[in-house]
Write an enzyme that holds these catalytic residues in place. Structure first.
Site, PDB file in Angstrom:
ATOM      1  N   LYS A   9       4.413   3.713 -16.518  1.00 13.91           N
ATOM      2  CA  LYS A   9       5.174   4.147 -15.349  1.00 13.91           C
ATOM      3  C   LYS A   9       6.475   3.361 -15.296  1.00 13.91           C
ATOM      4  CE  LYS A   9       4.454   0.244 -12.760  1.00 13.91           C
ATOM      5  NZ  LYS A   9       5.522  -0.731 -12.419  1.00 13.91           N
ATOM      6  N   ASP A 140      -1.362  -0.723  -8.084  1.00 16.04           N
ATOM      7  CA  ASP A 140      -0.746   0.363  -8.855  1.00 16.04           C
ATOM      8  C   ASP A 140      -1.760   1.373  -9.386  1.00 16.04           C
ATOM      9  OD1 ASP A 140       1.709  -0.784  -8.465  1.00 16.04           O
ATOM     10  OD2 ASP A 140       1.986  -1.470 -10.522  1.00 16.04           O
TER      11      ASP A 140
END
Length: 282
Positions: A9, A140
């Site tokens: 990401k 996350d």
């Protein structure tokens, strides 16, 4: 045996808006996935054993996020009578994402394990349940479980799906690993950036509140960003150490990568709003 993507990401922007009594920082950030990452190979077992075939040097298996995620799913599914008898797995990981790079490698691995084993074992936990489990492993993890680009608030767990432009990125690793606490404990880190609406933030120039600290404390990060900024808008992702430059085309990104100095390791990838893990389930 099946192979499952565990994508990277980027934090396209990251603003620290406060600090809670428990020490965690509140933030506003924009997550987008890359069509690049690690790959997990999973072989289901019927004897209840769980084995990590690719251990990480210096990290006991039971502390590895991959094993912790598998055990967490086992326990949650078992407690709700949704774990088929004998469920187990052999898991190996082909690592391409660096540790301490700000690309979410460990969190992504954990999410892939939760999603893949839930599917392979037939536990039937919902995405919401998997995301809640993921939050126990790291802030996350839920965005990787949900698999859609998102605006995140809170400590990163309050997610709103968004559709940022899917650009091409040159992602560079400066050759250092930055543990997240090193940045978050720095007394000079901004901790009071005003909260703004999604629309306001999406229409502002993107930046990262952690970048100045990372550049100041790690000369390698400073050198990498200084080099990238000669070619394109560039920023730190997460708390580092990786930095990225954005381009409109793959060829433009590769052209710059081809001129990179020998000390800078990098790759070119496309930003995607639907993660490769999510696509694997479709």
């Amino acid at each position: 045996m099946s192979r499952w993507p565990s994508p990277a990401k980027l934090n396209l922007f990251l603003y620290i808006t406060g600090q809670r009594a428990d020490g965690y920082h509140t933030l506003q950030t924009l997550f987008q996935f890359l069509d690049y990452g690690d790959t997990l190979t999973i072989e289901p077992r019927t004897d209840g054993q769980l084995r990590l075939l690719t251990p990480v040097a210096g990290v006991p298996d039971e502390e590895n996020l991959i094993v912790r995620a598998a055990r967490l799913l086992m326990r949650a599914a078992s407690e709700s009578d949704r774990l088929p008898a004998g469920s187990g797995a052999d898991i190996s990981v082909d690592k391409r994402l660096p540790m301490g790079g700000g690309l979410g490698g460990g969190s992504s691995n954990a999410a892939t394990v939760l999603v893949a084993l839930n599917h392979l074992w037939g536990c039937g936990l919902s995405e919401e349940e998997l995301a809640t489990l993921g939050l126990q492993l790291g802030a996350d993890v839920p965005v990787f479980v949900r698999g859609h680009a998102a605006f995140a608030e809170g400590v990163g767990e309050i997610l709103t799906p968004v559709e940022p432009e899917e650009k091409w990125y040159l992602v560079a690793h400066p050759g250092v690993s930055i543990p997240t606490p090193v940045i978050f404990r720095d007394p000079e880190l901004p901790r009071n950036t005003p909260r703004r609406s999604i629309n306001t933030l999406l229409n502002c120039e993107f930046s990262n509140d952690c970048e100045l600290i990372a550049r100041k404390r790690f000369r390698e990060v400073d050198a990498a960003l200084s080099w990238l900024l000669e070619y394109a808008p560039s920023r730190l992702t997460g708390t580092g150490a990786c930095v990225f430059a954005e381009f409109n085309t793959e060829s433009a990104a590769r052209q710059v990568l081809d001129t990179a100095p020998a000390w800078l390791n990098g790759f070119v990838a496309r930003g995607v709003n639907l993660s490769p893990l999510k696509q694997a389930l479709l």
